[in-house]
Write a protein that holds these residues in place. Structure first.
Motif, PDB file in Angstrom:
ATOM      1  N   ILE A   1      28.381  34.725  35.131  1.00 51.29           N
ATOM      2  CA  ILE A   1      29.111  35.734  35.900  1.00 51.29           C
ATOM      3  C   ILE A   1      30.388  36.146  35.173  1.00 51.29           C
ATOM      4  O   ILE A   1      30.726  37.332  35.091  1.00 51.29           O
TER       5      ILE A   1
ATOM      6  N   LYS B   1      29.451  38.312  32.224  1.00 50.91           N
ATOM      7  CA  LYS B   1      29.040  39.642  32.683  1.00 50.91           C
ATOM      8  C   LYS B   1      30.248  40.446  33.158  1.00 50.91           C
ATOM      9  O   LYS B   1      30.320  41.662  32.917  1.00 50.91           O
ATOM     10  N   LEU B   2      31.198  39.780  33.792  1.00 51.00           N
ATOM     11  CA  LEU B   2      32.408  40.476  34.242  1.00 51.00           C
ATOM     12  C   LEU B   2      33.174  41.031  33.049  1.00 51.00           C
ATOM     13  O   LEU B   2      33.617  42.200  33.069  1.00 51.00           O
TER      14      LEU B   2
ATOM     15  N   ASP C   1      31.257  44.054  31.676  1.00 52.74           N
ATOM     16  CA  ASP C   1      31.353  45.235  32.541  1.00 52.74           C
ATOM     17  C   ASP C   1      32.730  45.883  32.449  1.00 52.74           C
ATOM     18  O   ASP C   1      32.850  47.115  32.510  1.00 52.74           O
TER      19      ASP C   1
ATOM     20  N   LYS D   1      42.955  39.149  37.124  1.00 54.79           N
ATOM     21  CA  LYS D   1      41.783  38.298  37.363  1.00 54.79           C
ATOM     22  C   LYS D   1      41.728  37.160  36.348  1.00 54.79           C
ATOM     23  O   LYS D   1      41.395  36.019  36.693  1.00 54.79           O
TER      24      LYS D   1
ATOM     25  N   GLN E   1      29.293  46.884  40.291  1.00 56.40           N
ATOM     26  CA  GLN E   1      28.866  45.603  39.720  1.00 56.40           C
ATOM     27  C   GLN E   1      30.042  44.627  39.638  1.00 56.40           C
ATOM     28  O   GLN E   1      29.886  43.427  39.881  1.00 56.40           O
ATOM     29  N   ILE E   2      31.229  45.140  39.287  1.00 55.42           N
ATOM     30  CA  ILE E   2      32.419  44.281  39.231  1.00 55.42           C
ATOM     31  C   ILE E   2      32.747  43.741  40.618  1.00 55.42           C
ATOM     32  O   ILE E   2      33.124  42.569  40.775  1.00 55.42           O
TER      33      ILE E   2
ATOM     34  N   GLU F   1      30.312  40.937  41.227  1.00 51.37           N
ATOM     35  CA  GLU F   1      30.663  39.731  40.465  1.00 51.37           C
ATOM     36  C   GLU F   1      31.867  39.014  41.087  1.00 51.37           C
ATOM     37  O   GLU F   1      31.933  37.782  41.075  1.00 51.37           O
ATOM     38  N   ARG F   2      32.799  39.810  41.618  1.00 53.91           N
ATOM     39  CA  ARG F   2      33.941  39.199  42.298  1.00 53.91           C
ATOM     40  C   ARG F   2      33.474  38.343  43.473  1.00 53.91           C
ATOM     41  O   ARG F   2      33.914  37.207  43.653  1.00 53.91           O
TER      42      ARG F   2
END
Length: 256
Positions: A76, A79-80, A83, A112, A164-165, A168-169
């Motif tokens: 994750i 991927k974050l 993205d 983040k 998508q973000i 993922e959050r």
């Protein structure tokens, strides 16, 4: 830093197993000789084998679950980061009108990264301020004008990546890792205690046996330690998930 409770649990497990082996050695000296016959030994060893097999199966399943949680969270985070870079490229291609959205994206990525991988742990799962930055990013993308098909496609792609973000959050929020219930863990340690007692009962009381019992207990304690660490991958320095994907993303989107 390591969670002190995890270290205490591992220390308790080590003492229980090694202590069980020593108790077995002591009990063997106190028992009458007819309790230590080959027939008695065969029954005790068979019983211990059943408990040991059950314990090894449970440990293997726990280790597999913890490793799965670790891999999912690492994926994750990767991927974050990907993205964030892709969204920045979409906004850069859109043109100067998307500069405000890029600023919000950089602010969100930096906030983040600080939350998940702070210089001084423990990390925070997600603050209201970080969520507000993501909401501002979404508002900036939704407010973009769409003068032609090219800008419409770029805005749609940027909106999709932003969604998508968001996902993922929430995945990082809802999937912090695996937690081993304390009663289950203590039952497991009790099984191991019984196994080591059975080892000691029919073992000769010499230094080699004592060293073997200690090293075996230390090896099993290491497995328990790995399970606890892998099950909580966002909080501990030894097996903490790498923050490099987000750092690379910050470096990439920091370019003008």
């Amino acid at each position: 830093m390591l969670d002190r409770s995890y270290l205490l649990i591992c220390l308790f497990a080590l003492i229980a197993m090694f202590g069980g082996g020593l108790i077995g050695l002591y009990v063997a000296r106190a028992l009458p000789s007819h309790h230590l016959t080959k027939e008695s030994g065969a029954v005790v060893k068979l019983s211990a084998a059943v408990v040991a097999s059950l314990t090894s199966l449970v440990l293997a399943l726990m280790l597999s679950a913890a490793n799965g949680a670790y891999s999912v969270n690492a994926g994750i985070v990767t991927k974050l980061g990907s993205d964030i870079i892709q969204l920045d490229h979409m906004l850069r291609a859109y043109g100067p009108e998307a500069d405000a959205a890029r600023v919000h994206l950089r602010d969100y990525a930096g906030r983040k990264s600080e939350e998940l991988f702070p210089a001084a742990p423990p990390p925070s799962r997600d603050s209201r301020g970080t969520a507000d930055l993501l909401d501002r990013l979404l508002d900036s993308i939704l407010s973009l004008t769409l003068p032609d098909r090219r800008h419409t496609a770029l805005a749609a792609q940027a909106l999709s990546i932003t969604n998508q973000i968001y996902a993922e959050r929430w995945l990082l929020w809802e999937n912090p890792g695996t937690t081993v219930p304390a009663p289950f863990l203590f039952v497991l340690i009790f099984w191991l205690f019984l196994v080591f007692v059975s080892f000691g009962v029919f073992a000769p009381p010499n230094l080699t046996v004592v060293a073997s019992l200690f090293l075996s207990a230390l090896a099993v304690t290491g497995a328990i330690f790995l399970i606890l660490q892998l099950g909580d991958p966002m909080h501990h320095s030894w097996l903490q998930i790498s923050g490099e994907p987000l750092q690379r993303a910050l470096s990439e989107i920091g370019r003008p």
